[in-house]
Design a protein around this motif. Sequence first.
Motif, PDB file in Angstrom:
ATOM      1  N   THR B  59      51.341  37.404  31.907  1.00  0.00           N
ATOM      2  CA  THR B  59      51.727  37.163  30.520  1.00  0.00           C
ATOM      3  C   THR B  59      51.164  35.834  30.030  1.00  0.00           C
ATOM      4  O   THR B  59      50.711  35.013  30.811  1.00  0.00           O
ATOM      5  CB  THR B  59      53.256  37.077  30.379  1.00  0.00           C
ATOM      6  N   THR B 222      44.667  38.212  30.349  1.00  0.00           N
ATOM      7  CA  THR B 222      45.862  38.877  30.839  1.00  0.00           C
ATOM      8  C   THR B 222      45.590  40.373  30.837  1.00  0.00           C
ATOM      9  O   THR B 222      44.790  40.849  30.024  1.00  0.00           O
ATOM     10  CB  THR B 222      47.078  38.589  29.938  1.00  0.00           C
ATOM     11  N   GLN B 242      53.304  36.136  24.571  1.00  0.00           N
ATOM     12  CA  GLN B 242      54.412  37.090  24.568  1.00  0.00           C
ATOM     13  C   GLN B 242      55.742  36.360  24.536  1.00  0.00           C
ATOM     14  O   GLN B 242      56.701  36.808  23.943  1.00  0.00           O
ATOM     15  CB  GLN B 242      54.372  37.986  25.815  1.00  0.00           C
TER      16      GLN B 242
END
Lengths: 278, 279
Positions: B59, B222, B242
């Motif tokens: 992430t 990612t 995120q």
Amino acid sequence: MAFRTASVVALGFVVGPALWLIVGVIARAVPHWRWNVLTTVPLGNGGGLENALLGTLVIMAGVLVLAGTVGVLAGIHFAELARPKRNGRAGSSSLRVASEVLSGFPSIVLGYVGYVALCVGLHWGFSLLPALLILSLMVVPYIAKSTESALRQVPTSYREGADALGMATGYALRKVVIRSAMPGIVTGVLIALSIAGGETAPLLYTAGITNSLPSSALVHQPIAYLTYYVWTDYNQPSAQAHNLSYDAALILIVLVLILLVSARVIVYRTQRHSESRR
Amino acid sequence: MVDEVMRSTQRPEVIDATLAALDPDRDRPPSVMEVDSLTLRFGEKTILSDVSVAFPRGTVTALIGPTGSGKSTFLRTLNRMNDRVSGFRHDGDVTLDGVSVWAPHQDLLSVRRRVGMLFQRPNPFPMSIRDNVVAGVKAHGIAKGRQLDVVAETRLREVGLWDAVKDRLGESPFRLSGGQQQLLCLARALAVGPEMLLLDEPTSSLDPGSTESVENLMRQLTPALTLIVVTHNLGQARRVSQSTILFYDGRLIEHGATSELFDAPRDPRTQRYVNGLMG
Ligand SMILES: Nc1ncnc2c1ncn2[C@@H]1O[C@H](COP(=O)(O)OP(=O)(O)OP(=O)(O)O)[C@@H](O)[C@H]1O
Ligand SMILES: [Mg+2]
């Protein structure tokens, strides 16, 4: 404007005497220059300077190896390894003191100490080894100090970049840090070499003088050097000797110029990718 | 064709289970890095107080907060760049794949290889562009000889710099633009195969175009890598991350999904910060 004028005047004070010196020596040496000065040894008041030229080269090479190695390693030690965890400056002040004391020390006194301790005390006689040791003692602190300050000026961002990649400290030192400190290190070593090449007093006490060419003997064998002839032949009454004196000076100047040019070449080659040269 | 066969023979759960079994990370902790009540002091000064946070594998986490709130210090602790700062002391722990980064058997150099870092100002080394990319690779003995050229090309392509520099690989990196230099540093960091990248305001010295390429790259990196990016650019935090963490005065004030933190902040300080009411 006033500042500019002042700068020009100041520059004149620096460059003027140097130019005057070089031009003076060239003007006096070149008219009677004979190439066999380089290939014959002194004979009476005349002859050549082959012994002294080779002797000076041997002495410079010896100082380069001995003082260069010791001085650069000491500089690296003080800048990188003696630096404790807490960003302190251990060692650098003692280095500074040592270097100031030694550079303030009359070189003739060092020469005398070398004569008493090495030539007489250790029975080495007038020879290459005591001369190298004394000259190196003179210039090692200088080389160490210039190496140390060159290393300290390496941008932190290079070290951080190396750290962040997981480079070992010694590896980063060799591949990144020293490379970027190279101009300072090289300049320090070469200035030290020209100091060594230009010294007379300590050599009078340790190297002695001889008309024969340098041998491979480190001790018990005197060795010649150019500065001896610059000095003694100038004080001789004969014109022949005077000429040799100027020849010796000219050769010394050429040697120093070669040193400076090689310094520039080395600096250029190692700094092709430096931040200041875009 | 393949799809049809797959659909006719296998139900989605089965596919998921098969894929999960293929995941190389299946036996590792779900968070690549965990910070457990980290308190950090430089001398008498407490810089970070009791910070706990986990970074899920694959992430992007944005780290925001006013200047001086300890974001850089926090980031630099994760790959142990603070260890040598004078007066550094810490309580609590940082674990990488479940092992403390300060564990005695933990190799500092391999921690740093696995947790790469990109700095605010691009800092290429004073060597050729190619040598910059492979500097870390050489240091770790990952590749040598001709392989290095392959590594250099692969990584430069990965960051989208190849076409711009392929004819000047032997030249100085300092002739590149700031944005290109930063991409070069990114290629250099990626070349050693990190699992995480710590980015400290990586685009603050770049123009909008270069910023966009760096941001695009961050998204592409990612889920192969886990990224933590410190930024003062709230738009950037929204675009690339995120989840977002807000630091305030050395404390972690709020941590949540980026959209929630920006649209429905719980803490009044977060509210003021994301609304631009506080430096
Ligand atoms: N080496 C150090 N020694 C002592 N104090 C430090 C050191 N490095 C940072 N600090 C202090 O730690 C605090 C946090 O600094 P830090 O650089 O982490 O802030 P930051 O959130 O990254 O700020 P910015 O957004 O301006 O980059 C500051 O008060 C700073 O003065
Ligand atoms: Mg910062």
